[in-house]
Design an enzyme around this catalytic site. Sequence first.
Site, PDB file in Angstrom:
ATOM      1  N   CYS A 140       0.845  -1.201   0.000  1.00 37.66           N
ATOM      2  CA  CYS A 140       0.000   0.000   0.000  1.00 37.66           C
ATOM      3  C   CYS A 140       0.875   1.243   0.000  1.00 37.66           C
ATOM      4  O   CYS A 140       1.510   1.564   1.008  1.00 37.66           O
ATOM      5  CB  CYS A 140      -0.918  -0.016   1.218  1.00 37.66           C
TER       6      CYS A 140
ATOM      7  N   CYS B 207      -0.357   3.974   2.432  1.00 41.33           N
ATOM      8  CA  CYS B 207      -0.083   3.656   3.832  1.00 41.33           C
ATOM      9  C   CYS B 207       1.382   3.891   4.191  1.00 41.33           C
ATOM     10  O   CYS B 207       1.696   4.411   5.269  1.00 41.33           O
ATOM     11  CB  CYS B 207      -0.423   2.191   4.120  1.00 41.33           C
ATOM     12  N   ASP B 208       2.296   3.489   3.313  1.00 42.10           N
ATOM     13  CA  ASP B 208       3.703   3.388   3.698  1.00 42.10           C
ATOM     14  C   ASP B 208       4.668   4.228   2.879  1.00 42.10           C
ATOM     15  O   ASP B 208       5.871   4.227   3.153  1.00 42.10           O
ATOM     16  CB  ASP B 208       4.141   1.920   3.623  1.00 42.10           C
TER      17      ASP B 208
END
Length: 323
Positions: free
Chosen positions: A140, A143-144
Amino acid sequence: MSDSLYDVIIVGAGPAGLAAGLYAARDGNKTLLIEKNGLPGGQIMLTEHIENYPGYLKIGGFELVESMKTQATHFGAEIVTNRAVDSITREDDGTFTLVANAGEATYKGRSVILTPGSEYRQLGLPGENELRQVGKVSYCATCDGAFYRDKTVLTIGGGNTAVEDAIYLATRFAKKTTLIHRRREFRAQQILVNELYEKADEHGIDVKLPYVPVEIVATEDGSEIDHVKIRNVETDAIEEIKVDGVFVFVGMVPNTGFAQGLVEIDEHGYIPADPYTMKTTTPGVFIAGDCRQGAAMQLVTACADGATASMNLRDFFRDPTTW
């Protein structure tokens, strides 16, 4: 078989399920969450650092889930773990029978909220799982991506998400992004492919076709990526590239097999629902989280789905015939 008739049974105790459980129980409903794993939390339990959940500058997945679980149970929600739901049947009287663990456990409910989530499709590479656990392999970019500011990353995949997220990483965070795909042509829309090549020189994007990953090799202490082995599909030549992180974009697998025959499921395994109420095609069955068709696949939106589903239980209980 449980003798209790629950007002709502929530299948899955990840963030969507825990949020649904909180709202349902706080509203006075007899609420049960059924989780297939040994602990609640789902995918988020594998996330070491969360920086995009409102109210927390940084928090670990385990810590956040513990807080959500405590809050839901404080208001009366029950949680059972190590229970994999095999089937759900809507009875003639409108109630639901849920069978778990091949008949080992059976539960009855007046309504159901499906929150089983989806799993990132993994490649099964040597080193993938081990380095995923230390946060060096991600699925993701939203997300990261921020963890790779001014670092080098490898992205894998050829669809829309793979191309879009490679561009996202390269233009916002990484100093160099290598994108590999197993074919000579991308599956992504041509407009995205054009954008990828247009931004390649300016943002340090290296597109390597046709290549597949072979192994993600860790440093001696296992805490970082030393290098990644990739193979040219046409020549079989092996190359080693140095990167700080690997992003895998090869799709998702919704955990919806048990719901076949209960609700409508699309060709990809996702469940369609009214985005305003989370109602599915079956009266009394709601959906929330990553297995919902069109879901944003984010922690905060999964929680919002869960809250929305539980809030709409009121209308269903008031008059089930209006579905």
